[in-house]
Design a protein around this motif. Structure first.
Motif, short mmCIF file in Angstrom:
data_model
loop_
_atom_site.label_atom_id
_atom_site.label_comp_id
_atom_site.label_asym_id
_atom_site.label_seq_id
_atom_site.Cartn_x
_atom_site.Cartn_y
_atom_site.Cartn_z
N ILE A 138 -43.97 -72.32 -50.46
CA ILE A 138 -43.97 -71.98 -49.03
C ILE A 138 -44.00 -70.47 -48.85
O ILE A 138 -44.73 -69.93 -48.01
CB ILE A 138 -42.73 -72.60 -48.34
N SER A 139 -43.22 -69.76 -49.65
CA SER A 139 -43.16 -68.30 -49.55
C SER A 139 -44.51 -67.67 -49.86
O SER A 139 -44.95 -66.73 -49.17
CB SER A 139 -42.09 -67.75 -50.50
N ARG A 140 -45.18 -68.18 -50.89
CA ARG A 140 -46.51 -67.64 -51.22
C ARG A 140 -47.49 -67.87 -50.08
O ARG A 140 -48.23 -66.97 -49.68
CB ARG A 140 -47.04 -68.29 -52.50
N ARG A 141 -47.48 -69.09 -49.54
CA ARG A 141 -48.38 -69.39 -48.42
C ARG A 141 -48.08 -68.50 -47.22
O ARG A 141 -48.99 -68.01 -46.54
CB ARG A 141 -48.26 -70.86 -48.04
N TYR A 142 -46.79 -68.33 -46.96
CA TYR A 142 -46.39 -67.51 -45.80
C TYR A 142 -46.92 -66.08 -45.97
O TYR A 142 -47.53 -65.52 -45.05
CB TYR A 142 -44.87 -67.50 -45.68
#
Length: 769
Positions: A138-142
């Motif tokens: 999720i952090s990478r996508r964000y």
């Protein structure tokens, strides 16, 4: 060497690397326990058997399938395998191999911040490391959506089957948003053993069904190609059925048998025994012994097939059946979890895999095919160094002075909205996370302003409803993430969001908001996220017994002390809206950078008259006040010749001021100190004593020795949190706070019940003066 067309490493070369990884991981543990001097006699530990069960999986993954953009969370007890691979790839100096669990050496479990070689995720806290790549995804996508540069790549978790007992695992797997994360891949090391025994009913089919029901692709990897070939022969289907239905302990016992015993035990006494006996009669002894342990998690070709079958449109779990201790003399033994090979057993292993016990850290000869594979793998997995980005400037003060009646909880929402106006670059880096309490914790305005993050955009069917106040606009550019009611997920996510500055060079400012009583539930994974380098702000609200009518079930007692005790974290409990704003801004300024820190803010829903803060109007005096607020305390009420000092924190500052006024009317002058951070004050005390490096000037300004008086401390929490303040000037003291479970009632009744009311403070002061 690799196939020039497919790029697949030659089987014999990959097997040689697999053997060397098995040897190095075993020798690392052996040296730490049996070679390195141990004057204290304290057990060093390490897990040869748990490492061995992962060797084939990790060899196939690293030396064939892994890409530079991928990330891997390694199960805690397989850390020696990770170090062995890093050594072969030139990422770890040989001097560290004898230093497992030694001070300054290799950590007991993989650590992003403490190990000398690369570790994508810190693991060790069972279940937390397993779920971390979900939050990393999720952090990478964000980051990639908001700022770019985070790229793509799979997020692998190498999970011990016993970790699936952890509730944190299922809280994460079942979160609705996880089904959209196709880059998440879990590989379960299904060795069917726990620390003490062979688990009799591991229920693999049920576990696979639970993942499938959550929308995951499930790939069972049960048997290797040798067994699969035997199953095609006459009697083979009967052999498969026999192995499929036998209990885990019975199967594990077969792993300890020689060929003669296998021929006796394996057919069983069922109707197919004769067919199985005939099948086994056509197999030589060596093949039979090899076949019974030929599970999918140790078959490199079967592992290749499983990795190639991954569907990147949804999360995937591979159930890789393995043997604990595979390749070692202790393989399959029910008590091999912490067992160590003897010197003769290790020497036998060295002879079998072609290395030398007396020269254990040999690399492959230069120019050989194994050396070339290691070199090519290191080149393929090389990542450019991520430069440290400069976090956005955070204003120290918005310049506004709240008036009227307000709560510190409402001040949070107001401060976030003010940030979007006064510092839009900083506000763009803020990401808030909550577990279905956005509206009840005053985040509604912020959510309406920035939108809700989602992996894909969803239609808001209530956008045209005039009575809808909170607008739930879900899109990949939103800045608020709402998870289900699972606090472990929340703090695990903010930990990963708080690590993006070091992973991709893009700092985020994550703020997690949850009910303060649930901080204790979330503490362990949040603390572990801080240990792993994640910098975040946790806000617990509403707090204390000031919830009053809510009763004991939702009243927090120990949380102020938790904030004081958490390493690499600053805790604040402001009394006024402006103090909340200043503390929040100061905490945001510490995020997203080397040497930064996390913060915990404990807020309240109690309405407080903001004029009681007596905020200075002179700009210099206002800045002086702000500096003291951020440093931990300020003198809120000053008298000429105090006979007693009341140090109060948070919601009960109103009672402290009222008590001081009553004491003055009866001739007892009382100063009132508003404590904003017991944490920073305690660090200042320790610094003054020479125990740590921290500024201590705040003690001289707020608790000067020439004004030392008996001290009453009071807070809506456990009284020991502030009791140390009496040591500053070694004065008589009494500590008021909450030591019992709460009661439902009015604020006045509840405060009286716990001794936080004005009468109690007055009585305590009179007892001391």
């Amino acid at each position: 060497m690799s196939d020039p067309v497919t790029g697949t490493p030659a089987t014999d070369v990959l097997h040689a690397v697999e053997d060397r990884v098995l040897w190095l991981s075993s020798a690392i543990i052996h040296h730490a326990n049996r070679v390195r001097p141990n004057p204290s006699g304290l057990k060093v530990g390490g897990h040869q058997a748990s490492s061995a069960s992962m060797v084939s999986i990790m060899t196939a993954l690293w030396f064939h399938h892994l890409r530079a953009e991928d990330r891997v969370s390694v199960k805690p007890h397989a850390s020696p395998v990770m170090h062995a691979i890093n050594y072969l790839l030139g990422r770890l100096d040989a001097s560290y191999l004898p230093r497992l669990r030694e001070y300054g050496g290799l950590q007991s479990y993989p650590s992003r911040t403490k190990d000398p070689d690369p570790a994508d995720y810190s693991t060790g806290s069972v279940g937390i490391g397993a779920t971390a790549p979900i939050w990393g995804a999720i952090s990478r996508r964000y980051v990639d959506t908001a700022f770019g540069g985070a790229g793509t790549g799979r997020q692998y978790s190498l999970v011990g089957d016993a970790e699936l007992d952890e509730g944190a695992v299922w809280e994460a797997v079942l979160d609705p948003g996880v089904a959209d994360l196709g880059e998440v891949v879990w590989i379960v090391d299904l060795n069917r053993q726990s620390l003490d025994r062979v688990v009799p009913n591991i229920a693999a089919d049920k576990l696979q069904g639970m993942f499938a029901a959550a929308g995951w692709q499930v790939i069972p990897l049960k048997y290797g190609r040798l067994l699969e070939e035997l199953f095609t022969r006459p009697g083979g289907p009967d052999l498969r059925q026999r192995i499929d239905v036998m209990t885990n302990p019975e199967y594990q016992r077969l792993l300890r048998c020689d060929a003669e015993e296998l021929r006796h035990r394996l057919p069983g006494d069922g109707p197919a025994a004769a067919m199985i006996t005939d099948l086994l009669g056509g197999i030589d002894d060596a093949t039979l012994v090899e076949a019974i342990a030929n599970l999918g998690g140790h078959d490199l070709a079967a592992l290749d097939d499983a990795f190639d079958a991954i569907d990147d449109t949804r999360p995937t779990v591979i159930f890789a059946y393995t043997v604990k201790g595979y390749g070692l003399a202790t393989k399959g033994h029910p008590q091999n979890h912490s067992a160590l090979l003897t010197d003769p057993q290790l020497r036998e292993l060295a002879d079998r895999v072609g290395t030398d016990l007396d020269d254990p850290w040999q690399l492959f000869p230069e120019g050989g095919p194994e050396h070339e594979l290691c070199q090519a793998t290191a080149k393929r997995l090389h990542r450019p160094e991520i430069p440290n980005a400069t976090p956005p400037a955070i204003p120290a003060d918005f310049g506004r002075t709240p008036a009227g009646t307000a709560t510190t909880q409402a001040a949070l929402g107001r401060a976030l909205l003010d940030l979007t106006r006064d510092a839009p670059d900083a506000a763009r880096r803020v990401v808030t996370v909550s577990p279905d309490v956005s509206s009840t914790t005053n985040l509604g305005g912020w959510v309406n302003k920035v939108g809700v993050w989602s992996a894909r955009e969803r239609q808001d069917w209530f956008a045209d409803d005039a009575e809808t106040i909170l607008h739930w606009r879900e899109k990949p550019t939103g800045q608020h993430i709402e998870l289900g009611i699972a606090e472990v997920n929340l703090v695990s996510l903010i930990g990963e969001l708080g690590a993006t500055w070091s992973r991709w060079g893009e700092p985020l400012l994550p703020i997690g908001v949850l009910y303060d009583p649930f901080v204790e539930r979330a503490l362990e994974p949040w603390s572990y996220g801080i240990y792993a380098g994640g910098q975040s702000i946790l806000i617990g609200t509403p707090s204390g017994v000031s919830l009053a009518p809510e009763g004991g079930a939702h009243q927090s007692i120990k949380t102020p002390s938790i904030g004081l005790e958490q390493p690499d974290c600053v805790t604040y409990e402001p009394a006024f809206a402006l103090d909340t704003e200043w503390a929040l801004l100061a905490s945001l300024a510490q995020l997203g950078k080397p040497g930064g820190s996390s913060a915990y803010l404990r807020l309240s829903t109690r309405p407080v008259d903001q004029t009681l803060a007596v905020v200075p109007t002179d700009p210099a005096a206002r800045e002086h006040r702000r500096g003291q607020v951020v440093a931990g305390a300020y003198l809120l009420r000053h008298t000429e010749s105090p006979k007693v000092t009341i140090a109060a924190m948070g919601a009960v500052v109103s009672e402290a001021l009222a008590a001081a006024s009553r004491l003055e009317r009866i001739g007892v002058a009382a100063d009132v100190v508003c404590v904003t951070s017991p944490d920073l004050l305690y660090r200042a005390v320790r610094a003054r004593q020479g125990h740590e490096q921290a500024p201590s000037w705040i003690l001289d300004q707020v608790f000067p020795a020439d004004r030392a008086t008996p001290l009453v401390t009071v807070l809506d929490g456990h009284p020991h949190t502030l009791s140390f303040l009496a040591t500053i000037n070694r004065v008589a003291t009494t500590a008021l706070g909450v030591t019992r479970f709460g009661q439902s009632g009015s604020l006045e009744d509840v405060y009286r019940h716990h001794g936080l009311d004005t009468d109690s403070i007055v009585r305590a002061a009179l007892d001391l003066s």
